[in-house]
Design an enzyme around this catalytic site. Structure first.
Site, PDB file in Angstrom:
ATOM      1  N   GLY A 100      99.124  -4.070  48.505  1.00 20.27           N
ATOM      2  CA  GLY A 100      98.627  -3.152  47.488  1.00 20.27           C
ATOM      3  C   GLY A 100      99.722  -2.725  46.534  1.00 20.27           C
ATOM      4  N   THR A 102     102.243  -2.671  43.427  1.00 19.22           N
ATOM      5  CA  THR A 102     102.096  -3.088  42.035  1.00 19.22           C
ATOM      6  C   THR A 102     103.470  -3.298  41.402  1.00 19.22           C
ATOM      7  OG1 THR A 102     102.093  -0.811  41.187  1.00 19.22           O
ATOM      8  CG2 THR A 102      99.964  -1.745  41.825  1.00 19.22           C
ATOM      9  N   HIS A 158      97.701   7.868  35.150  1.00 19.09           N
ATOM     10  CA  HIS A 158      98.175   8.047  36.516  1.00 19.09           C
ATOM     11  C   HIS A 158      99.131   9.239  36.595  1.00 19.09           C
ATOM     12  CE1 HIS A 158      96.722   3.874  36.942  1.00 19.09           C
ATOM     13  NE2 HIS A 158      96.575   4.176  38.219  1.00 19.09           N
ATOM     14  N   LYS A 162     104.347   7.664  38.962  1.00 18.29           N
ATOM     15  CA  LYS A 162     104.095   6.215  38.989  1.00 18.29           C
ATOM     16  C   LYS A 162     105.160   5.498  38.163  1.00 18.29           C
ATOM     17  CE  LYS A 162     100.494   2.721  38.289  1.00 18.29           C
ATOM     18  NZ  LYS A 162     100.703   2.126  39.614  1.00 18.29           N
ATOM     19  N   GLY A 168      99.452  -2.143  36.997  1.00 15.78           N
ATOM     20  CA  GLY A 168      99.086  -3.507  37.350  1.00 15.78           C
ATOM     21  C   GLY A 168      97.594  -3.746  37.192  1.00 15.78           C
TER      22      GLY A 168
END
Length: 291
Positions: A100, A102, A158, A162, A168
């Site tokens: 998971g 990115t 986000h 981040k 992504g």
């Protein structure tokens, strides 16, 4: 029971740990954090409600741990550099993997795919592992095929922590739209500055980083006379955990390099078989998934 190793204990990793501990078909054998993490050597119960007394290990002893435990699957939510290092070790030992993480570039994704194929092991690579966002991808591809001349703008939001920008997921959405439209020279425009006349092959991508936003992706299709806007909004990181567990169930039985679309397709096929066995005519979603 699916014997599981969890790599990465950040915000999302902790939620995945909680869901793994609650899931009746999973057994969390090992939880690992980065070598310099303050969580190393402590127990999960210090960080999550109802957590186990499992001691958090460091990823720098992954090779030793995989030989000790031979997990059925590993779930990785770390960083591109760490994931690649982990994947080399896990693939060599035949451990299926759900990724998971990115922020990979094209060559890094190619290396992950090569590791899966060379070692004949299962690997699910999902820049956004949410089942909802992957259903959104299916819808977006259908709209792109039916409305090829509409302008497209992607906006993603986000939390302030981040690291990669744009996300992504936003890049994945743009890539899928470009592939469906089959334009040779698509341009991904990350924001706009100064004078700019829109090009027909352009896909705009805009990133917002603010507060504690879990994740919002909005795709605007705009024509001369109307517009369509598709939005996916994550309220909790639990959506990523649910997707990760579903991907883990899928990949333990397979060899190859897969996406979340493959996971969803397999689930729909399983549901169709179940409905048919019950005498119910199943709906055919395959055309939408391949749009």
């Amino acid at each position: 029971m699916i014997r599981t190793c969890l790599l990465g204990l950040g915000r999302t990793g902790m939620v995945i740990a909680e869901e793994l501990l609650k899931a009746p078909d999973f057994k969390l054998i090992t939880a690992m954090a980065r070598p310099n993490s303050p969580k190393k050597g402590k127990v999960l119960a210090d960080y999550i409600l109802g957590g186990s007394q499992l001691t958090i290990q460091s990823t720098d002893i992954l090779a030793d741990e995989v030989r000790r435990h031979q997990w059925d699957v590993a779930i990785d939510f770390t960083s591109p550099e760490a994931t690649l290092k982990n994947a080399r070790i896990l693939a060599e030992h035949g451990v299926p993997m759900v990724i998971g993480t990115t922020g990979f570039n094209t060559m890094e994704v190619y290396e992950l795919k090569n590791l899966a194929l060379k070692n004949q092991v299962g690997m699910v690579y999902a820049p956004n592992i949410s089942l909802g966002i992957n259903l959104l991808l299916t819808i977006v591809k259908t709209i792109s095929r039916l409305l090829p001349d509409y302008d497209v703008e992607i906006t993603e939001s986000h939390h302030r922590h981040k690291k990669d920008s744009p996300s992504g997921t936003a890049l994945k959405i743009a890539h899928e739209i470009a592939a469906v439209r089959k334009h040779k020279n698509h341009k991904y425009i990350h924001g706009r500055k100064g004078m700019h006349l829109r090009d027909k092959s352009e896909i705009g991508i805009h990133a917002i980083r603010a507060g504690g936003i879990v994740g919002v992706h909005e795709i605007l299709f705009a024509g001369e006379s109307d517009e369509i806007k598709i939005t996916h909004r994550s309220y909790s990181r639990k959506v990523f955990a649910e997707g990760a567990l579903q991907a883990a169930r899928f990949v333990t039985k397979r060899i190859g390099f897969f996406s979340m679309e493959d996971v969803i397709r397999a689930e729909l096929e399983r549901e169709a078989v179940s409905m048919e066995a019950s005498g119910i005519a199943p709906l055919d979603y395959t055309g939408a998934l391949e749009a």
